[in-house]
Design a protein around this motif. Structure first.
Motif, mmCIF file in Angstrom:
data_model
loop_
_atom_site.group_PDB
_atom_site.id
_atom_site.type_symbol
_atom_site.label_atom_id
_atom_site.label_comp_id
_atom_site.label_asym_id
_atom_site.label_seq_id
_atom_site.Cartn_x
_atom_site.Cartn_y
_atom_site.Cartn_z
ATOM 1 N N PHE A 196 9.002 -15.255 -2.068
ATOM 2 C CA PHE A 196 8.873 -13.888 -1.191
ATOM 3 C C PHE A 196 9.515 -12.727 -2.173
ATOM 4 O O PHE A 196 8.788 -11.786 -2.730
ATOM 5 C CB PHE A 196 9.653 -13.617 -0.025
ATOM 6 C CG PHE A 196 9.509 -12.346 0.492
ATOM 7 C CD1 PHE A 196 8.371 -11.998 1.244
ATOM 8 C CD2 PHE A 196 10.756 -11.549 0.573
ATOM 9 C CE1 PHE A 196 8.398 -10.803 1.726
ATOM 10 C CE2 PHE A 196 10.586 -10.327 0.952
ATOM 11 C CZ PHE A 196 9.320 -9.969 1.523
ATOM 12 N N ALA A 197 10.526 -12.991 -2.862
ATOM 13 C CA ALA A 197 11.126 -11.991 -3.747
ATOM 14 C C ALA A 197 10.496 -11.830 -5.033
ATOM 15 O O ALA A 197 10.389 -10.544 -5.423
ATOM 16 C CB ALA A 197 12.798 -12.407 -4.025
ATOM 17 N N ASN A 198 10.070 -12.997 -5.593
ATOM 18 C CA ASN A 198 9.280 -12.767 -6.848
ATOM 19 C C ASN A 198 7.910 -12.143 -6.496
ATOM 20 O O ASN A 198 7.223 -11.349 -7.358
ATOM 21 C CB ASN A 198 9.063 -14.097 -7.307
ATOM 22 C CG ASN A 198 10.041 -14.571 -8.121
ATOM 23 O OD1 ASN A 198 10.000 -13.894 -9.342
ATOM 24 N ND2 ASN A 198 10.896 -15.674 -7.703
ATOM 25 N N GLY A 199 7.352 -12.304 -5.502
ATOM 26 C CA GLY A 199 5.880 -11.509 -4.937
ATOM 27 C C GLY A 199 6.354 -10.062 -4.688
ATOM 28 O O GLY A 199 5.601 -9.294 -5.039
ATOM 29 N N LEU A 200 7.527 -9.651 -4.260
ATOM 30 C CA LEU A 200 7.939 -8.493 -4.198
ATOM 31 C C LEU A 200 8.181 -7.703 -5.474
ATOM 32 O O LEU A 200 7.409 -6.702 -5.817
ATOM 33 C CB LEU A 200 9.122 -8.396 -3.367
ATOM 34 C CG LEU A 200 9.719 -6.879 -3.062
ATOM 35 C CD1 LEU A 200 8.824 -5.814 -2.698
ATOM 36 C CD2 LEU A 200 11.108 -7.003 -2.692
ATOM 37 N N TRP A 201 8.901 -8.457 -6.528
ATOM 38 C CA TRP A 201 8.776 -7.842 -7.545
ATOM 39 C C TRP A 201 7.694 -7.734 -8.303
ATOM 40 O O TRP A 201 7.500 -6.726 -9.076
ATOM 41 C CB TRP A 201 9.818 -8.929 -8.564
ATOM 42 C CG TRP A 201 11.140 -9.192 -7.997
ATOM 43 C CD1 TRP A 201 11.955 -10.312 -8.020
ATOM 44 C CD2 TRP A 201 12.219 -8.145 -7.398
ATOM 45 N NE1 TRP A 201 13.158 -9.965 -7.437
ATOM 46 C CE2 TRP A 201 13.259 -8.635 -7.078
ATOM 47 C CE3 TRP A 201 11.891 -6.848 -6.763
ATOM 48 C CZ2 TRP A 201 14.348 -8.049 -6.301
ATOM 49 C CZ3 TRP A 201 12.904 -6.384 -6.244
ATOM 50 C CH2 TRP A 201 14.155 -6.756 -6.135
ATOM 51 N N MET A 202 6.695 -8.568 -8.226
ATOM 52 C CA MET A 202 5.565 -8.467 -8.996
ATOM 53 C C MET A 202 4.585 -7.087 -8.397
ATOM 54 O O MET A 202 4.142 -6.269 -9.180
ATOM 55 C CB MET A 202 4.701 -9.626 -8.660
ATOM 56 C CG MET A 202 4.820 -11.005 -9.488
ATOM 57 S SD MET A 202 3.831 -12.244 -8.966
ATOM 58 C CE MET A 202 4.695 -13.701 -9.663
ATOM 59 N N SER A 203 4.852 -7.013 -7.166
ATOM 60 C CA SER A 203 4.011 -5.460 -6.564
ATOM 61 C C SER A 203 4.541 -4.556 -6.951
ATOM 62 O O SER A 203 3.749 -3.662 -7.154
ATOM 63 C CB SER A 203 4.182 -5.759 -5.063
ATOM 64 O OG SER A 203 3.717 -6.888 -4.389
ATOM 65 N N VAL A 204 6.001 -4.346 -7.397
ATOM 66 C CA VAL A 204 6.575 -3.044 -7.609
ATOM 67 C C VAL A 204 6.902 -2.989 -9.096
ATOM 68 O O VAL A 204 7.493 -1.930 -9.625
ATOM 69 C CB VAL A 204 7.600 -2.626 -6.573
ATOM 70 C CG1 VAL A 204 7.532 -2.683 -5.259
ATOM 71 C CG2 VAL A 204 8.850 -3.829 -6.920
ATOM 72 N N GLY A 205 6.493 -4.098 -9.791
ATOM 73 C CA GLY A 205 6.961 -4.119 -11.457
ATOM 74 C C GLY A 205 6.193 -3.295 -12.437
ATOM 75 O O GLY A 205 6.818 -2.821 -13.245
ATOM 76 N N GLY A 206 5.266 -2.738 -11.843
ATOM 77 C CA GLY A 206 4.490 -1.485 -12.719
ATOM 78 C C GLY A 206 3.294 -1.896 -13.148
ATOM 79 O O GLY A 206 2.520 -1.110 -13.876
ATOM 80 N N PHE A 207 2.786 -3.224 -13.004
ATOM 81 C CA PHE A 207 1.360 -3.668 -13.475
ATOM 82 C C PHE A 207 0.461 -3.496 -12.450
ATOM 83 O O PHE A 207 -0.585 -2.727 -12.668
ATOM 84 C CB PHE A 207 1.332 -5.044 -13.833
ATOM 85 C CG PHE A 207 0.073 -5.609 -14.140
ATOM 86 C CD1 PHE A 207 -0.841 -5.447 -15.092
ATOM 87 C CD2 PHE A 207 -0.538 -6.438 -13.108
ATOM 88 C CE1 PHE A 207 -1.946 -5.903 -15.270
ATOM 89 C CE2 PHE A 207 -1.920 -6.951 -13.442
ATOM 90 C CZ PHE A 207 -2.458 -6.765 -14.520
ATOM 91 N N LEU A 208 0.576 -3.874 -11.216
ATOM 92 C CA LEU A 208 -0.295 -3.605 -10.073
ATOM 93 C C LEU A 208 -0.407 -2.283 -9.851
ATOM 94 O O LEU A 208 -1.568 -1.837 -9.435
ATOM 95 C CB LEU A 208 -0.031 -4.415 -9.061
ATOM 96 C CG LEU A 208 -0.048 -6.132 -9.034
ATOM 97 C CD1 LEU A 208 0.589 -6.905 -8.022
ATOM 98 C CD2 LEU A 208 -1.161 -6.582 -9.917
ATOM 99 N N VAL A 209 0.426 -1.534 -9.605
ATOM 100 C CA VAL A 209 0.510 -0.022 -9.341
ATOM 101 C C VAL A 209 1.443 0.531 -10.547
ATOM 102 O O VAL A 209 2.728 -0.003 -10.484
ATOM 103 C CB VAL A 209 1.063 0.414 -7.919
ATOM 104 C CG1 VAL A 209 0.927 1.708 -7.979
ATOM 105 C CG2 VAL A 209 0.333 -0.359 -7.085
#
Length: 639
Positions: A527-540
């Motif tokens: 879950f934490a890695n999914g969160l980091w992917m979401s807010v990491g700067g690539f998807l948005v």
């Protein structure tokens, strides 16, 4: 175990049992000055607050007993009777969460401080605290390295290990692995022998065994307890073992029995007096019946049959003991020992046997972890193969990307995939860390070391393996995907990949230290890695990311710094062609030349150049915080 005795088994037992004392020179004295002749306790009571009624409830109530050196004592009773609680209290371990403990324990009739008591005792857990990828000899070696003071020479340690191997009849298995789920090792009974032997490195005078025969067949159980009995007699050790339902032959090995039910004493005394005592109170042991099974049946109140008289029968047995002459004799014996001790005015003291220092302990843990890492394929072997597979997949999917604008987005996608999924796959470290943590908890409970050496060793041993993974992954994926063809750029990519993996593994350590459960830890880390992917700067991109997610999570997201570091590494010094028609997707100062300067891509994401050092520092800080929080969790959580 379970099969016929090995070459060092029963035949050797019939002749003699090696004593555990070895020759120490005058400057390296190790054993305590005073032998432990008696160990007694009186009025032991453990009270907790009932979760439902909120009233005080006794786990054990007014337990007294007296044991002499060389005796093997059995703690028996039905499930939930308080055996483990009593064993923990006797061993000076936490009885239960929020428990209040009353009563006194005496060694040679004297109260002993916790430090001295810990140096003269050892505790063997119900579950074997063994590392499967070590050999039997290595297991004892590291037990010695973690517990014996530096003053004990290497020669003395070797002699000690040899003596223990011979004493437990496992010298023929000395070079055999303990065993892992993948690699078969020694038998269950032999593992129990190794567990006990590893706790005898320090020559304890009192040994506590929690369900030493759990999971063993009757043959293996008998052999384990036979070794314990011979050990106690040959070395004047007091051994107290909780045991569930021994066979008749195993039961007869014990010298004394402490029978509990509902936290109260039903009998304490010699095994030889069991028949006469229970016959006197109206419960004679039937002929041709396992006395242990019979005793457990009559003191169990869970199954009363149609008559429902089990609780009344148990109460009658408990009352009969409380008013019996045998009970009074035990109390008088404890009282007499304390009086004799006061007359002698000689407080029991132990030789100042300092544990090894933190540097020595950390070095021993590093050595042990190194052996475990290269032998146990689950720890890093499978992960290396897994990451190599990911590298081949990435390199062939994003194969030979060209420096033109049509490939700019695939370059960005490849950077995100390589960084995000490398860290996501760190969840594979969860089972290995859970195993390491379980070993740490049991060794800490025996006073070997604290959270700091474990955390330092765990961190250091992972660095070379993670660097190897980063290098292998990059060698395959970086050049296949045709990222910036420059040696320094490649090494910077490796650096970001390495820091990414270290941060991801540190997250695993942090979460799993709090929740040492495989399913829960796996879910939370994912879950934490999914969160980091979401807010990491690539998807948005950070320029349009919702302020809540940006200011609460984006700036503490290690993946964000890895992604932007890789982006700057790729685009800051590279130029891309605009293709046919010269319609440039990104506006830069090279548009008139039908080219795109890579910094134009970075500007769209809001990334500035020249901040690599700052980002590396922040990432190292995040890693340090994860490890610090993991250390705090280990320090505060005792189980």
């Amino acid at each position: 175990m379970g099969e016929p005795a090995s070459a060092s088994g029963s035949n050797d037992n019939e002749t003699s049992t090696p004593t555990l004392d070895v020759e120490w020179d005058a400057d390296n004295r190790f054993l305590m000055n005073h032998s432990v002749k008696t160990f007694s306790w009186t009025g032991l009571t453990v009270t907790v607050k009932d979760r439902q009624t909120k009233e005080a409830r006794d786990l054990i109530n007014d337990i007294s007993g007296d044991v002499q050196q060389g005796e093997l004592v059995a703690l028996m009773g039905p499930s939930g009777c308080g055996k483990t609680t009593l064993l923990n209290v006797l061993a000076r371990r936490p009885a239960a969460s929020g428990a209040k403990v009353l009563g006194d324990c005496y060694v040679n009739g004297t109260k002993v401080d916790v430090g001295s008591f810990g140096r003269m005792t050892s505790y063997v857990e119900q579950e074997d605290a063994l590392i499967g990828s070590l050999t039997v000899r290595e297991t004892l070696k590291f037990a010695a390295d973690l517990s014996l003071p530096i003053s004990v020479t290497k020669r003395q340690r070797i002699d000690r290990i040899r003596t223990l191997l011979e004493a437990f009849g496992i010298q023929n298995q000395a070079g055999t692995l303990v065993g892992t789920p993948i690699r078969k090792g020694i038998s269950g009974g032999q593992k129990r022998r190794v567990s006990v032997a590893s706790q005898l490195i320090t020559c304890p005078k009192i040994l506590f065994l929690d369900e030493p025969t759990s999971g063993l067949d009757s043959k293996a159980s008998y052999e384990v307890m036979l070794y314990a009995k011979e050990l106690a007699r040959a070395n004047n050790i007091i051994i107290i073992a909780s045991i569930h339902q021994p066979s008749t032959t195993t039961f007869q090995l014990f010298d004394k029995l402490l029978l509990l039910s509902g936290g109260k004493t039903c009998y304490f005394g010699s095994i030889g007096n069991v028949d006469s005592y229970f016959g006197q109170i109206g419960h004679p042991v039937p002929a041709y019946t396992n006395p242990a099974e019979f005793l457990l049946d009559i003191v169990s109140s869970d199954f009363g049959g149609a008559s429902g008289q089990a609780p009344e029968r148990v109460q009658q047995i408990q009352y009969a003991w409380s008013v019996s002459g045998e009970s009074t004799a035990v109390m008088n014996q404890v009282t007499e020992r304390t009086r004799e001790s006061e007359k002698q005015a000689g407080a029991l003291s132990a030789e100042d046997m300092a544990r090894p220092g933190p540097v020595t302990v950390t070095a021993a843990l590093l050595h042990r972890s190194f052996i475990k890492s290269y032998r146990d394929v689950i720890a890093y072997g499978i992960r290396i193969v897994m990451y190599l597979g990911l590298a081949i997949m990435m390199g062939t999917v994003w194969l030979r990307l060209h420096p033109s604008q049509d490939y700019i987005q695939p370059f960005i996608n490849a950077i995100f995939f390589g960084s995000a999924f490398m860290s996501f796959m760190a969840v594979a470290y969860v089972p290995a860390y859970i195993e390491d943590r379980a070993t740490f908890v049991k060794e800490r409970a025996n006073g070997l070391y604290g959270a700091t050496p474990f955390m330092v060793a765990n961190f250091l041993i992972g660095l070379p393996f993670l660097f190897l993974i980063s290098m292998l992954f990059s060698i395959v994926s970086y050049w296949l995907s045709n990222f910036r063809p420059d040696g320094s750029a490649f090494m910077i990519w490796v650096m970001w990949m390495f820091l990414d993996l270290v941060a991801a593994e540190s997250l695993v350590v942090f979460v799993t230290s709090i929740f040492p459960n495989f399913v829960i830890s796996l879910a939370l880390v994912a879950f934490a890695n999914g969160l980091w992917m979401s807010v990491g700067g690539f998807l948005v991109t950070p320029t349009i990311l919702n302020p809540f997610w940006k200011y609460v999570f984006h700036y503490i997201d290690y993946q964000a710094y890895v992604f932007q570091g890789m982006m700057v590494n790729e685009f800051s010094e590279r130029i891309y062609s605009c293709g046919d028609g010269c319609h440039c997707m990104f506006n830069s100062d090279l548009a008139s030349q039908c080219q795109i300067r890579g910094t134009a891509v970075l500007q769209q994401y809001g990334y500035a150049t020249g901040r690599t050092g700052k980002w590396v520092g922040i990432l190292i800080g995040i890693i340090a915080v994860y490890r610090l929080f993991g250390w705090i969790a280990l320090h505060l959580r005792r189980t």
